[in-house]
Design an enzyme around this catalytic site. Structure first.
Site, PDB file in Angstrom:
ATOM      1  N   HIS A 256      -2.720   9.512   7.965  1.00  0.00           N
ATOM      2  CA  HIS A 256      -2.202  11.059   7.356  1.00  0.00           C
ATOM      3  C   HIS A 256      -3.543  11.023   7.279  1.00  0.00           C
ATOM      4  CE1 HIS A 256       1.694   9.660   5.052  1.00  0.00           C
ATOM      5  NE2 HIS A 256       1.395   8.363   4.699  1.00  0.00           N
TER       6      HIS A 256
HETATM    7  O1  RIB Z   1       0.985  11.661   1.093  1.00  0.00           O
HETATM    8  C1  RIB Z   1       0.189  11.711   1.930  1.00  0.00           C
HETATM    9  C2  RIB Z   1      -1.541  11.892   1.166  1.00  0.00           C
HETATM   10  O2  RIB Z   1      -1.285  11.452   0.040  1.00  0.00           O
HETATM   11  C3  RIB Z   1      -2.474  11.110   1.701  1.00  0.00           C
HETATM   12  O3  RIB Z   1      -3.798  12.417   2.219  1.00  0.00           O
HETATM   13  C4  RIB Z   1      -2.856  10.067   1.221  1.00  0.00           C
HETATM   14  O4  RIB Z   1      -4.288  10.061   1.232  1.00  0.00           O
HETATM   15  C5  RIB Z   1      -2.424  10.591  -0.578  1.00  0.00           C
HETATM   16  O5  RIB Z   1      -3.187  11.655  -0.317  1.00  0.00           O
END
Ligand code: RIB
Ligand code: CA
Length: 312
Positions: A241
């Site tokens: 992500h």
């Molecule tokens: O939904 C994914 C996000 O939420 C990423 O940034 C993960 O690290 C959490 O912070």
């Protein structure tokens, strides 16, 4: 090559750590500051994790500032079920002995943005509380931000925190709404694209079996996340992500998206925290405050991050 000055605000969990480890090694980027906010874990844990990851990467020179302990209005909801109590999946890591900082994240971020006179790119990969705090305390802050690249939200699919909301936006919906209304142009990496940017178990194993401290950390830190995604029926994958906005700044050609307008739902019963866009509707909000990323060259991302981690 003129390097791109970048500030990263993070709720340093496992995928954040992998993003930071990429950021430090990309020659196109100059990481000029880091700030830690609560989110995946408490701010005490995310601040420590950010310092420790910087030290692991050999970058104790990059200052780390402590940000928000809690969201503006909603209660803090951390994600131990994904990142473990410590935020790094219980991975063993040496603690940094870099000098502590005393400035609040939002004060340090604004100071650096003004110093760079509008050239600073800001990457936010956790709840947007620190960014919104900067905007509220310093109303001219948007004038000094060249680009704000966030991991957050989802436009076409379901949320990962509830039926409609993604974790970072849901982490502080009111702060997120402030950011999207601030006039800063947002480059948004929502779940629409970050779920595509995943490593398979086999691809994680290539990294994990590399003989260096960074890859050993990745091996330990990703075990919980791999098991969680498998238990959710999504396959044994590690979603990168938070690496998406970092990789984009150095390699924009890996991503494709469309301009649209995005707002955050802060009322309602069933869609609280949802990023609502006019991307797929005939009806339009009017302005275009967001470049919403929708596709990524996954193979190229896997090749790039693997070479980065193996280069440590
Ligand atoms: O939904 C994914 C996000 O939420 C990423 O940034 C993960 O690290 C959490 O912070
Ligand atoms: Ca994060």
């Amino acid at each position: 090559m003129e390097r791109i000055p970048v500030w990263i605000d993070t709720d340093c969990g496992v995928d954040d750590a992998m993003a930071l480890l990429c950021a430090f090694k990309l020659p196109e980027l100059d990481i000029v500051g880091l700030s830690a906010t609560a989110g995946n874990a408490t701010v005490e844990n995310t601040y420590r994790n950010t310092r420790d990851i910087a030290a692991l990467a050999g970058r104790k020179d990059v200052p780390v500032y402590k940000g928000a302990e809690k969201p503006w209005i909603v209660n803090l909801r951390t994600a131990e079920y994904v990142h473990g109590e410590d935020g790094l999946g219980g991975a063993a890591i040496a603690h940094s002995d870099a000098p502590e900082t005393s400035e609040h994240a939002w004060d340090a971020l604004y100071r650096k943005a003004k110093e760079l006179n509008g050239e600073l790119r800001v990457v936010a990969v956790g709840p947007l509380t620190d960014i919104a705090n900067t905007i509220i305390k310093y109303p001219d802050f948007p004038e000094y931000v060249k680009e704000l690249c966030i991991m957050g939200g989802v436009l076409a699919g379901p949320g990962n925190t509830n039926m409609t909301a993604e974790f970072n936006i849901m982490g502080d919906p009111h702060a997120a709404a402030c950011v999207f209304k601030s006039g800063i142009h947002v480059v948004m990496f929502g779940l629409d694209v970050t779920l595509q940017a995943h490593l398979t178990k086999e691809e994680v194993d290539v990294i994990s079996n590399t003989d260096n401290d960074v890859c050993r950390l990745i091996n330990e830190a990703t075990k919980k996340t791999l098991a969680l995604y498998k238990s959710l029926g999504l396959g044994e994958i590690m979603c990168m992500h938070d690496s998406c906005p970092v990789l984009y700044l150095a390699h924009p050609e890996l991503f494709h998206g469309r301009e649209c307008c995005v707002h955050v739902e802060t009322g309602g019963e069933h869609a609280f925290g949802k990023t609502v866009s006019d991307l797929y509707s005939d009806a339009k909000f009017g302005d275009k405050n967001t470049l919403a990323m929708l596709t990524v060259d996954r193979e190229a991302v896997v090749k790039l991050v693997t070479s980065i981690y193996q280069s440590y």
